[in-house]
Design an enzyme around this catalytic site. Structure first.
Site, PDB file in Angstrom:
ATOM      1  N   ILE A 139     -22.348  -8.113  30.112  1.00 33.84           N
ATOM      2  CA  ILE A 139     -22.038  -6.848  29.626  1.00 33.84           C
ATOM      3  C   ILE A 139     -22.379  -6.509  28.557  1.00 33.84           C
ATOM      4  CG2 ILE A 139     -19.824  -5.318  29.578  1.00 33.84           C
ATOM      5  CD1 ILE A 139     -20.394  -6.755  32.228  1.00 33.84           C
ATOM      6  N   LYS A 140     -23.085  -5.384  28.547  1.00 30.71           N
ATOM      7  CA  LYS A 140     -23.723  -4.976  27.178  1.00 30.71           C
ATOM      8  C   LYS A 140     -22.784  -3.940  26.538  1.00 30.71           C
ATOM      9  CE  LYS A 140     -28.353  -3.685  26.989  1.00 30.71           C
ATOM     10  NZ  LYS A 140     -29.487  -3.023  27.349  1.00 30.71           N
ATOM     11  N   ILE A 141     -22.719  -4.246  25.241  1.00 32.78           N
ATOM     12  CA  ILE A 141     -22.010  -3.728  24.283  1.00 32.78           C
ATOM     13  C   ILE A 141     -22.728  -3.374  23.155  1.00 32.78           C
ATOM     14  CG2 ILE A 141     -19.937  -3.685  22.640  1.00 32.78           C
ATOM     15  CD1 ILE A 141     -18.749  -5.548  24.878  1.00 32.78           C
TER      16      ILE A 141
END
Length: 372
Positions: A139-141
């Site tokens: 998951i890209k944050i």
């Protein structure tokens, strides 16, 4: 004969493709790149999905089905992007299994509209993780001020994270701290920390674009000598920081307990200045335990003619420090450069996200009209 991409992998660099579309999945293109170009992962972002969904007819059928269900644009985007990422993760599952989860990863980003909202970022990260439902997703944050506590909280839940939009060493140090805090909390919560993976995406070419513009405005010979050197220097110093921070007692206590280090990932590696070698941000950033995520054009250039000579990072720290010091001497405020780039990065992804929403909204309306 060993190809340049194979030599890159042998030098310790994982090659990830910075692109994804339904067409790549269904035509076998992604599978072919894994076999023929040593690709072992995929990264996506709002701009990539806007291009994929906005071009061609690969999404016509699922859009018609979503329109019939009464889906909103937001619902449709969530469905289309998570489906693509899930299918890509399945294609990459053998690489995930072969590397004990280090590679074979596919990244999907939380909505850029949430970049300054910690709690909403955490909630959507959990939602994306659950919906994709594959162990080899990241998951890209974004590494914004609000993103840092979200990174810690999401990792603490056992969710693997790709931290994106890192430009400065100061922010990178904060990202590493957020990562270590997240793994510490996961361990305290009784989670299997050997199953949690993370990369820190350090952007490269955009640094040169912004710095070179400022150097040209200064216009001196001293400024000209520093052209197109800042991006590589900044990334090399990021690797120096990585080596230092993951050699601390704090980090070693976690790795001794089964945790993985957070690998540096070189992002924005497509060369934007045509006067530069088209593999510059590949050949100059070869270091063990790193990832280079490449647009296909850069990947093909690397495969065709990159000169991979082994580690080009760890012996270059003095020179890299000299470049950054030289920028200050000629009058480039590098801290301002990296802040401008972070702000612009978020704004560009928000603009792409809104463009994607408009494209999908129009497609849903057209699908409904066609069904009447």
């Amino acid at each position: 004969m060993s190809t340049p991409t194979k030599k890159l992998v042998d030098a310790g660099v994982s090659i990830w493709l910075d692109d994804l579309s339904r067409q790549r999945i269904e035509t076998g293109n992604l599978a072919g790149l894994i076999t023929d170009r040593n690709v072992s992962g995929v990264t996506t972002n709002p701009t990539i999905f806007a291009a994929a969904i906005g071009q061609g007819h690969g999404y016509d059928e699922p859009l018609r089905a979503l329109a019939a269900e009464g889906a909103t644009a937001a619902d449709a985007i969530f469905s289309l992007t998570t489906t693509d990422v899930r299918d890509a993760a399945d294609i990459l599952r053998p690489a995930y299994d072969a590397t004990d989860g280090v590679d074979g990863r596919v990244s999907i980003e939380v909505s850029p509209d949430l970049a300054h909202d910690t709690q909403a970022t955490i909630a959507q990260a959990k939602e994306l993780w659950t919906e994709v439902d594959r162990p080899n997703v990241h998951i890209k944050i974004p590494a914004t001020r609000a993103g840092l506590p979200a990174i810690t909280a999401v990792l603490a839940e056992g969710i693997s994270v790709n931290v994106t939009l890192i430009f400065s060493l100061d922010r990178y140090a904060e990202v590493i701290d957020a990562f270590l805090s997240g793994i510490e909390q996961a361990k305290a919560n009784g989670r299997d920390i050997s199953k949690i993976h993370s990369v820190a995406s350090f952007f490269v070419s955009r640094v040169d674009t912004e710095v070179d513009k400022r150097l040209a405005a200064i216009g001196t010979d001293e400024a000209a000598e520093l052209k197109s050197r800042a991006g590589v220097a900044n990334a090399r110093l990021a690797y120096e920081l990585f080596e230092r921070e993951f050699a601390t007692d704090r980090a070693k206590a976690l790795t001794d307990a089964g945790a993985h280090v957070q690998r540096p990932l070189w992002a924005s590696t497509g060369v934007k200045d045509p006067s530069l070698p088209d593999t510059l941000y590949v050949t100059e950033l070869v270091a063990p335990g790193t990832v280079n995520t490449m647009p296909e054009k850069t990947l093909e250039a690397t495969f065709d003619h990159a000169d991979i000579t082994g580690d080009t990072v760890t012996g270059s720290y003095a020179d890299a420090h000299g470049v950054i010091d030289g920028l200050a001497t000629v009058g480039v405020d590098f801290a301002d450069v990296t802040q401008v780039l972070e702000d612009e990065g978020v704004d560009k992804f928000i603009a792409s996200w809104h463009e994607l929403q408009g494209t999908v909204r129009t497609a849903l309306e057209e699908a409904l009209q066609g069904a009447r």
